[in-house]
Design a protein around this motif. Structure first.
Motif, short mmCIF file in Angstrom:
data_model
loop_
_atom_site.label_atom_id
_atom_site.label_comp_id
_atom_site.label_asym_id
_atom_site.label_seq_id
_atom_site.Cartn_x
_atom_site.Cartn_y
_atom_site.Cartn_z
N GLY A 340 0.81 -1.21 0.00
CA GLY A 340 0.00 0.00 0.00
C GLY A 340 0.85 1.26 0.00
O GLY A 340 0.40 2.32 0.44
N SER A 341 2.09 1.15 -0.49
CA SER A 341 2.99 2.30 -0.50
C SER A 341 2.43 3.41 -1.38
O SER A 341 1.87 3.15 -2.45
N VAL A 342 2.63 4.65 -0.94
CA VAL A 342 2.15 5.79 -1.73
C VAL A 342 3.10 6.10 -2.89
O VAL A 342 2.76 6.91 -3.76
N ASN A 343 4.29 5.49 -2.89
CA ASN A 343 5.23 5.74 -4.00
C ASN A 343 6.22 4.59 -4.09
O ASN A 343 7.37 4.68 -3.66
N LYS A 344 5.77 3.49 -4.68
CA LYS A 344 6.61 2.31 -4.77
C LYS A 344 7.75 2.50 -5.76
O LYS A 344 8.82 1.88 -5.62
N GLU A 345 7.56 3.34 -6.73
CA GLU A 345 8.62 3.60 -7.71
C GLU A 345 9.83 4.23 -7.04
O GLU A 345 10.97 3.88 -7.34
N LEU A 346 9.59 5.14 -6.12
CA LEU A 346 10.68 5.86 -5.47
C LEU A 346 11.27 5.07 -4.29
O LEU A 346 12.49 4.96 -4.17
N TYR A 347 10.39 4.53 -3.44
CA TYR A 347 10.85 3.90 -2.20
C TYR A 347 10.98 2.38 -2.30
O TYR A 347 11.52 1.74 -1.40
N GLY A 348 10.47 1.81 -3.38
CA GLY A 348 10.64 0.39 -3.62
C GLY A 348 9.90 -0.50 -2.64
O GLY A 348 8.84 -0.16 -2.11
N SER A 349 10.49 -1.66 -2.38
CA SER A 349 9.91 -2.68 -1.50
C SER A 349 11.05 -3.25 -0.66
O SER A 349 11.47 -4.39 -0.85
N LEU A 350 11.54 -2.45 0.27
CA LEU A 350 12.77 -2.77 0.99
C LEU A 350 12.62 -4.03 1.83
O LEU A 350 13.41 -4.98 1.72
N HIS A 351 11.62 -4.08 2.68
CA HIS A 351 11.45 -5.24 3.57
C HIS A 351 11.21 -6.52 2.79
O HIS A 351 11.89 -7.53 2.98
N ASN A 352 10.22 -6.50 1.92
CA ASN A 352 9.84 -7.72 1.21
C ASN A 352 10.98 -8.27 0.36
O ASN A 352 11.24 -9.48 0.35
N ASN A 353 11.67 -7.40 -0.33
CA ASN A 353 12.71 -7.87 -1.23
C ASN A 353 14.02 -8.20 -0.52
O ASN A 353 14.81 -9.00 -1.02
N LEU A 354 14.23 -7.63 0.65
CA LEU A 354 15.39 -8.05 1.44
C LEU A 354 15.17 -9.48 1.94
O LEU A 354 16.11 -10.29 1.97
N HIS A 355 13.92 -9.80 2.30
CA HIS A 355 13.59 -11.19 2.62
C HIS A 355 13.94 -12.10 1.46
O HIS A 355 14.57 -13.15 1.64
N MET A 356 13.54 -11.71 0.25
CA MET A 356 13.70 -12.59 -0.90
C MET A 356 15.15 -12.71 -1.34
O MET A 356 15.59 -13.79 -1.75
N ILE A 357 15.91 -11.64 -1.24
CA ILE A 357 17.30 -11.72 -1.69
C ILE A 357 18.11 -12.60 -0.75
O ILE A 357 19.08 -13.24 -1.15
N ILE A 358 17.69 -12.66 0.53
CA ILE A 358 18.32 -13.59 1.47
C ILE A 358 17.82 -15.01 1.21
O ILE A 358 18.58 -15.98 1.21
N GLY A 359 16.51 -15.14 0.97
CA GLY A 359 15.92 -16.46 0.74
C GLY A 359 16.47 -17.15 -0.49
O GLY A 359 16.64 -18.37 -0.51
N TRP A 360 16.77 -16.37 -1.54
CA TRP A 360 17.25 -16.95 -2.80
C TRP A 360 18.77 -16.88 -2.92
O TRP A 360 19.31 -16.99 -4.03
N VAL A 361 19.49 -16.73 -1.83
CA VAL A 361 20.94 -16.50 -1.90
C VAL A 361 21.67 -17.64 -2.62
O VAL A 361 22.68 -17.40 -3.29
N LEU A 362 21.17 -18.87 -2.56
CA LEU A 362 21.80 -19.99 -3.27
C LEU A 362 21.06 -20.38 -4.54
O LEU A 362 21.41 -21.36 -5.18
N GLY A 363 20.05 -19.60 -4.89
CA GLY A 363 19.33 -19.84 -6.14
C GLY A 363 18.91 -18.54 -6.77
O GLY A 363 17.72 -18.30 -7.00
N PRO A 364 19.85 -17.65 -7.05
CA PRO A 364 19.52 -16.29 -7.50
C PRO A 364 18.76 -16.22 -8.81
O PRO A 364 18.14 -15.19 -9.10
N SER A 365 18.76 -17.30 -9.60
CA SER A 365 17.98 -17.28 -10.84
C SER A 365 16.49 -17.43 -10.57
O SER A 365 15.67 -17.18 -11.46
N GLN A 366 16.12 -17.83 -9.36
CA GLN A 366 14.74 -17.95 -8.89
C GLN A 366 13.90 -18.90 -9.74
O GLN A 366 12.68 -18.76 -9.81
#
Length: 650
Positions: A340-366
């Motif tokens: 529900g971010s008022v400006n996802k283009e500028l501020y992105g998705s820090l929490h959600n994507n930090l979860h995912m970049i850690i989760g996929w650390v050994l499978g970065p091609s997803q």
């Protein structure tokens, strides 16, 4: 990726398809089946997952025979993908013959419900954007067998007989760290508690609705309390507080790995993360370089520095507190998560994507779900110590904002005419004592769940629990007035800016009479803890068996801090805490005045709010008065009492 039915671990099972491989003409059946929807889960607790009405309505697909005559037959992919399981869009529009809508005769091992569907299955719908809820996980992921030296003689911790599953995370083979060399092992009862992951699942399902009152503030405060409680447990074991996983660490090795070892518990495992793993950029259909996360974080820091959020339309939302209400925290919370971010283009998705970049650390091609770690999931990410490092970083962002607000003044904290004369907590008749203990036979009913080819009807967990207790508060009031009672535990009796480890235990509205008022509150009434008499996991079982779309109120019944983890663990000789009680006056037009308190009492509103679109029944900031740095002394409407928490067991 298409949305699918909540409460299914395999929520993306129809979300994507791959082309059917050409079959061997010599092996083809004499006649092809018709274009008919079938239910491969018929006869299991997950039968609703293959129901044509649901799959066609929500995904415009249904399961069909792979040799069916639909013309658009494709393999299903995701959690339930396997050879011989296919889907079709055309079948949804073809009139069905009820007699043909039956499961295949051949037995299907993977059609049996897995324990993960009952205990910790994903409860949130799948969305197209990268989010920690969106990972697809295949059932047949391999388990790592790197148990340490004392695994071999501890098989009793896994099973007792053919229908009872014993789960003991404090010992081999299910312990995730060696007890002699890794201090983090001591927190097994907290991180590995299925009910804690279940709570976060229910919370996530509720707050997928962006219209929830103060939604972004809920994100901030619920996770703050999670991290705070974890840090309190660290201190109990003489372990230093969590080191935030801030940007300076994103390109350095992560010292501590994690292997969930869920094979024996749920039938498959997640990708283990070895020690000293280094994050890498995500690739594939949704690429994400680490530099993008760094850019998002910089923009959020700028917003806090300027105390203003820029919307997608170019408008400015001031981050501020007005007349006792924090008008900025919810907007900031939605931006940081982001939902529900008022400006996802500028501020992105820090929490959600930090979860995912850690989760996929050994499978970065997803593109290989067996390479996903638990940090990419909702219910199980909390098992990984990295969850708390990451969320300490996220909470530090909110702390920076809170510190930029004006410190609370005496007129905001005081309650003229109201004085707390005494506050105590009593357990088993012992004043100012609380007790935690190890419970070795916490039972969860199963329904023939198949693990290692054996049906299980009962699971017994070893977990930490606490004895029931009462809060007794003696208050003197100069008039009849309503007051909000706030009950906290703080570490070592310190109340200052450096001691932010404040655990909220309860919050409730009272009507004070003129004169002395004795308030007694039982632990079973806490507005922090789950309200249901049954444990959360029993409720999960009911959802899995009966209704993929439970009533909203049932979701709220399942949401709340696990009751057995309400009291921080003590030491055998006793750990010193301070019980801090505050009675605060209501703000003008406070939402508490407009709510039915009998209804409020049914729910764990502190972390989960109320159903039906109701306002949060307390207009002051969540965590008040400890949400901002403490620069004040205790006033007459507050009291601090030293208490001891004792622990018995492992």
């Amino acid at each position: 990726m298409l949305s699918f039915v909540p409460f299914l671990m395999f929520s993306a099972c129809l979300g994507a398809v791959v082309q059917e491989e050409p079959g061997d003409p010599a092996a083809a059946p004499p006649a092809s089946p018709g274009c008919v929807c079938i239910n491969p889960f018929k006869g299991t607790a997950q039968a609703f997952a293959g129901d044509k009405a649901l799959t066609c309505q929500h995904n415009n697909l249904c399961y069909v025979d792979c040799d069916g005559a639909c013309g658009d037959v494709e393999h299903a992919s995701g959690f339930t993908a396997q050879k011989g399981r296919c889907v079709s869009k055309l079948a949804c529009s073809v009139p069905q013959n009820p007699e043909e809508n039956a499961e295949p005769v051949a037995a299907d091992k993977d059609a049996t419900v897995k324990l993960v569907d009952i205990l910790t299955g994903t409860t949130a719908p799948i969305e197209f954007e990268l989010d920690e809820d969106e990972a697809d996980v295949e059932e047949d992921g391999d388990a790592d067998d790197d148990d340490d030296e004392d695994d071999e003689d501890d098989d009793d911790n896994v099973e007792e007989d053919s229908d009872i599953l014993l789960i003991n995370r404090s010992a081999a083979p299910l312990k995730t760290y060696p007890w002699m060399t890794e201090p983090e092992h001591k927190l097994w009862y907290f991180r590995e508690a299925p009910s804690l992951g279940s709570f976060r699942n229910y919370w996530r399902a509720i707050f997928k609705d962006s219209s929830r009152d103060r939604r972004g503030e809920f994100f901030f405060y619920m996770h703050r309390q999670m991290v705070t409680r974890y840090n309190v447990e660290h201190l109990t074991h003489n372990i230093t507080p969590v080191v935030p996983f801030s940007p300076e660490f994103w390109r350095q090795p992560i010292p501590l790995g994690y292997d969930a070892k869920l094979e024996a518990e749920i039938g498959f495992n997640y990708q283990a993360r070895p020690d000293d793993t280094v994050l890498v950029d995500l690739e594939g259909d949704n690429p994400l370089p680490i530099s993008t996360l760094e850019a998002w974080y910089k923009e959020i820091e700028n917003a806090i520095k300027n105390m203003a959020i820029v919307t997608a339309e170019g408008a400015t939302i001031e981050l501020k507190a007005v007349e006792g209400r924090d008008e900025g925290i919810s907007v900031l919370g939605d931006v940081v998560e982001s939902f529900g971010s008022v400006n996802k283009e500028l501020y992105g998705s820090l929490h959600n994507n930090l979860h995912m970049i850690i989760g996929w650390v050994l499978g970065p091609s997803q593109d290989d779900s067996t390479k996903l770690g638990v940090m990419g999931t909702t219910a199980k990410s909390i098992r990984d110590p990295m969850f708390f490092r990451m969320h300490q970083f996220i909470d530090d962002i909110f702390s920076e904002y809170k510190a930029a607000l004006p410190a609370y003044e005496e007129d905001e904290l005081s309650f003229p005419g109201v004085e707390v004369l005494e506050s105590t907590v009593t357990t088993d008749g012992k004043k100012n004592e609380m007790h935690t203990f190890t419970e070795e036979d916490w039972e969860v009913k199963l329904n023939g769940v198949e693990i290692d080819g054996k049906p299980r009807f009962l699971a017994k967990y070893t977990r930490m629990d606490n004895k029931p207790y009462n809060f007794d508060i003696l208050v003197k009031s100069s008039a009849e007035v309503k007051a909000m009672v706030r009950v906290f535990l703080t570490v070592n009796g310190t109340v200052n800016p450096e001691a932010d480890l404040v655990v909220e235990m309860d919050r409730f509205l009272v009507n004070l009479n003129e004169g002395e008022n004795k308030i007694t509150r039982n632990s079973s009434e806490s507005s922090v803890a789950e309200r249901r008499k049954k444990v959360l996991l029993e409720f999960d079982t009911e959802v899995s068996e009966n209704d993929p779309y439970p009533p909203e109120e049932d979701l709220f019944d399942g949401c709340g801090w696990p009751r057995h983890l309400m009291v921080p663990r003590g030491k055998p000789e006793g750990s010193t805490f301070s019980l801090v009680v505050m009675l605060s006056q209501l703000l003008p037009e406070d939402a508490a005045l407009a709510t039915d308190q009998e209804e409020v009492a049914k729910y764990a509103f502190v972390h989960c709010g109320l159903p039906g679109g109701s306002l949060y029944p307390d207009s002051r900031p969540m965590g008040f008065p400890f949400d901002r740095p403490v620069t004040w002394e205790l006033l007459g409407n507050m009291a601090s009492t030293e208490v001891k928490i004792y622990h018995e067991g492992i």
